[in-house]
Design a protein around this motif. Structure first.
Motif, PDB file in Angstrom:
ATOM      1  N   ALA A   1       1.938   2.312  23.400  1.00 46.85           N
ATOM      2  CA  ALA A   1       2.709   3.520  23.116  1.00 46.85           C
ATOM      3  C   ALA A   1       3.525   3.987  24.316  1.00 46.85           C
ATOM      4  O   ALA A   1       4.650   4.438  24.152  1.00 46.85           O
ATOM      5  N   GLY A   2       3.006   3.860  25.519  1.00 49.39           N
ATOM      6  CA  GLY A   2       3.711   4.315  26.712  1.00 49.39           C
ATOM      7  C   GLY A   2       4.760   3.338  27.211  1.00 49.39           C
ATOM      8  O   GLY A   2       5.447   3.601  28.183  1.00 49.39           O
ATOM      9  N   GLY A   3       4.887   2.186  26.533  1.00 51.52           N
ATOM     10  CA  GLY A   3       5.891   1.198  26.915  1.00 51.52           C
ATOM     11  C   GLY A   3       5.353   0.014  27.691  1.00 51.52           C
ATOM     12  O   GLY A   3       6.050  -0.986  27.848  1.00 51.52           O
ATOM     13  N   ALA A   4       4.128   0.106  28.195  1.00 50.25           N
ATOM     14  CA  ALA A   4       3.536  -1.008  28.937  1.00 50.25           C
ATOM     15  C   ALA A   4       3.319  -2.194  28.000  1.00 50.25           C
ATOM     16  O   ALA A   4       3.095  -2.021  26.800  1.00 50.25           O
ATOM     17  N   ILE A   5       3.383  -3.391  28.572  1.00 46.09           N
ATOM     18  CA  ILE A   5       3.157  -4.618  27.813  1.00 46.09           C
ATOM     19  C   ILE A   5       1.830  -5.236  28.240  1.00 46.09           C
ATOM     20  O   ILE A   5       1.571  -5.378  29.438  1.00 46.09           O
ATOM     21  N   VAL A   6       1.001  -5.589  27.280  1.00 49.16           N
ATOM     22  CA  VAL A   6      -0.250  -6.303  27.520  1.00 49.16           C
ATOM     23  C   VAL A   6      -0.067  -7.712  26.949  1.00 49.16           C
ATOM     24  O   VAL A   6       0.440  -7.870  25.835  1.00 49.16           O
ATOM     25  N   THR A   7      -0.464  -8.720  27.730  1.00 48.43           N
ATOM     26  CA  THR A   7      -0.325 -10.111  27.301  1.00 48.43           C
ATOM     27  C   THR A   7      -1.701 -10.701  27.051  1.00 48.43           C
ATOM     28  O   THR A   7      -2.606 -10.542  27.862  1.00 48.43           O
ATOM     29  N   SER A   8      -1.837 -11.400  25.926  1.00 44.20           N
ATOM     30  CA  SER A   8      -3.101 -12.023  25.562  1.00 44.20           C
ATOM     31  C   SER A   8      -2.865 -13.479  25.196  1.00 44.20           C
ATOM     32  O   SER A   8      -1.887 -13.804  24.515  1.00 44.20           O
ATOM     33  N   SER A   9      -3.761 -14.353  25.649  1.00 44.97           N
ATOM     34  CA  SER A   9      -3.735 -15.755  25.233  1.00 44.97           C
ATOM     35  C   SER A   9      -4.831 -15.962  24.205  1.00 44.97           C
ATOM     36  O   SER A   9      -6.004 -15.704  24.489  1.00 44.97           O
ATOM     37  N   ILE A  10      -4.442 -16.377  23.012  1.00 44.77           N
ATOM     38  CA  ILE A  10      -5.396 -16.621  21.937  1.00 44.77           C
ATOM     39  C   ILE A  10      -5.044 -17.956  21.275  1.00 44.77           C
ATOM     40  O   ILE A  10      -3.973 -18.504  21.519  1.00 44.77           O
ATOM     41  N   THR A  11      -5.922 -18.444  20.443  1.00 50.43           N
ATOM     42  CA  THR A  11      -5.634 -19.709  19.770  1.00 50.43           C
ATOM     43  C   THR A  11      -4.532 -19.514  18.726  1.00 50.43           C
ATOM     44  O   THR A  11      -4.341 -18.417  18.196  1.00 50.43           O
ATOM     45  N   ARG A  12      -3.837 -20.615  18.433  1.00 48.91           N
ATOM     46  CA  ARG A  12      -2.829 -20.581  17.371  1.00 48.91           C
ATOM     47  C   ARG A  12      -3.485 -20.245  16.037  1.00 48.91           C
ATOM     48  O   ARG A  12      -2.901 -19.531  15.215  1.00 48.91           O
TER      49      ARG A  12
ATOM     50  N   ILE B   1       5.547 -13.640  20.288  1.00 46.97           N
ATOM     51  CA  ILE B   1       4.503 -14.660  20.178  1.00 46.97           C
ATOM     52  C   ILE B   1       5.118 -15.979  20.612  1.00 46.97           C
ATOM     53  O   ILE B   1       6.145 -16.395  20.062  1.00 46.97           O
ATOM     54  N   THR B   2       4.508 -16.615  21.613  1.00 48.96           N
ATOM     55  CA  THR B   2       4.958 -17.919  22.072  1.00 48.96           C
ATOM     56  C   THR B   2       3.841 -18.907  21.780  1.00 48.96           C
ATOM     57  O   THR B   2       2.755 -18.800  22.341  1.00 48.96           O
ATOM     58  N   ARG B   3       4.118 -19.855  20.890  1.00 48.20           N
ATOM     59  CA  ARG B   3       3.103 -20.821  20.468  1.00 48.20           C
ATOM     60  C   ARG B   3       3.175 -22.084  21.310  1.00 48.20           C
ATOM     61  O   ARG B   3       4.250 -22.631  21.518  1.00 48.20           O
ATOM     62  N   GLY B   4       2.009 -22.540  21.765  1.00 47.75           N
ATOM     63  CA  GLY B   4       1.878 -23.823  22.430  1.00 47.75           C
ATOM     64  C   GLY B   4       1.219 -24.799  21.477  1.00 47.75           C
ATOM     65  O   GLY B   4       1.136 -24.550  20.271  1.00 47.75           O
ATOM     66  N   ASP B   5       0.724 -25.916  22.010  1.00 45.58           N
ATOM     67  CA  ASP B   5       0.074 -26.914  21.162  1.00 45.58           C
ATOM     68  C   ASP B   5      -1.204 -26.383  20.531  1.00 45.58           C
ATOM     69  O   ASP B   5      -1.452 -26.601  19.346  1.00 45.58           O
ATOM     70  N   ALA B   6      -2.042 -25.712  21.319  1.00 48.83           N
ATOM     71  CA  ALA B   6      -3.316 -25.204  20.810  1.00 48.83           C
ATOM     72  C   ALA B   6      -3.447 -23.693  20.963  1.00 48.83           C
ATOM     73  O   ALA B   6      -4.174 -23.047  20.220  1.00 48.83           O
ATOM     74  N   MET B   7      -2.736 -23.123  21.936  1.00 48.50           N
ATOM     75  CA  MET B   7      -2.863 -21.703  22.257  1.00 48.50           C
ATOM     76  C   MET B   7      -1.541 -20.991  21.996  1.00 48.50           C
ATOM     77  O   MET B   7      -0.496 -21.622  21.837  1.00 48.50           O
ATOM     78  N   ALA B   8      -1.615 -19.668  21.973  1.00 45.69           N
ATOM     79  CA  ALA B   8      -0.424 -18.840  21.829  1.00 45.69           C
ATOM     80  C   ALA B   8      -0.524 -17.681  22.807  1.00 45.69           C
ATOM     81  O   ALA B   8      -1.623 -17.211  23.123  1.00 45.69           O
ATOM     82  N   VAL B   9       0.621 -17.234  23.306  1.00 43.66           N
ATOM     83  CA  VAL B   9       0.692 -16.064  24.172  1.00 43.66           C
ATOM     84  C   VAL B   9       1.306 -14.940  23.347  1.00 43.66           C
ATOM     85  O   VAL B   9       2.416 -15.077  22.817  1.00 43.66           O
ATOM     86  N   VAL B  10       0.565 -13.844  23.218  1.00 48.24           N
ATOM     87  CA  VAL B  10       0.997 -12.711  22.407  1.00 48.24           C
ATOM     88  C   VAL B  10       1.225 -11.524  23.332  1.00 48.24           C
ATOM     89  O   VAL B  10       0.336 -11.145  24.097  1.00 48.24           O
ATOM     90  N   LYS B  11       2.423 -10.941  23.258  1.00 51.64           N
ATOM     91  CA  LYS B  11       2.732  -9.747  24.039  1.00 51.64           C
ATOM     92  C   LYS B  11       2.716  -8.540  23.112  1.00 51.64           C
ATOM     93  O   LYS B  11       3.318  -8.570  22.030  1.00 51.64           O
ATOM     94  N   VAL B  12       1.999  -7.505  23.563  1.00 53.67           N
ATOM     95  CA  VAL B  12       1.828  -6.285  22.774  1.00 53.67           C
ATOM     96  C   VAL B  12       2.356  -5.110  23.580  1.00 53.67           C
ATOM     97  O   VAL B  12       1.973  -4.927  24.738  1.00 53.67           O
ATOM     98  N   GLN B  13       3.248  -4.323  22.967  1.00 54.60           N
ATOM     99  CA  GLN B  13       3.760  -3.131  23.636  1.00 54.60           C
ATOM    100  C   GLN B  13       2.917  -1.929  23.230  1.00 54.60           C
ATOM    101  O   GLN B  13       2.707  -1.677  22.034  1.00 54.60           O
TER     102      GLN B  13
END
Length: 69
Positions: A30-41, A16-28
């Motif tokens: 089962a197969g090992g692939a990473i999905v990235t989502s930008s959501i609010t803090r 989880i990388t937090r910015g001023d208002a948003m955060a970037v969340v990386k989710v692994q």
């Protein structure tokens, strides 16, 4: 809870990388692939997200873009 979203992928938070208002969340997944989502803090806090937490990634087809060279 039932959801109309059909594209549901199980995984766990790896960062989880937090910015001023948003955060970037990386989710692994089962197969090992990473999905990235930008959501609010606030959403990160409300959901209690932390590294290792099990989550479900929900993908709406109207919010996914693909590109090719």
């Amino acid at each position: 809870m039932k959801l109309s979203t059909r594209n549901q992928l199980e995984g766990s938070v790896v960062s989880i990388t937090r910015g001023d208002a948003m955060a970037v969340v990386k989710v692994q997944l089962a197969g090992g692939a990473i999905v990235t989502s930008s959501i609010t803090r606030d959403a990160v806090d409300d959901l209690g997200l932390a590294d290792g937490k099990a989550v479900t990634v929900l993908i709406k087809s109207t919010e996914v873009a693909l590109g090719v060279n």
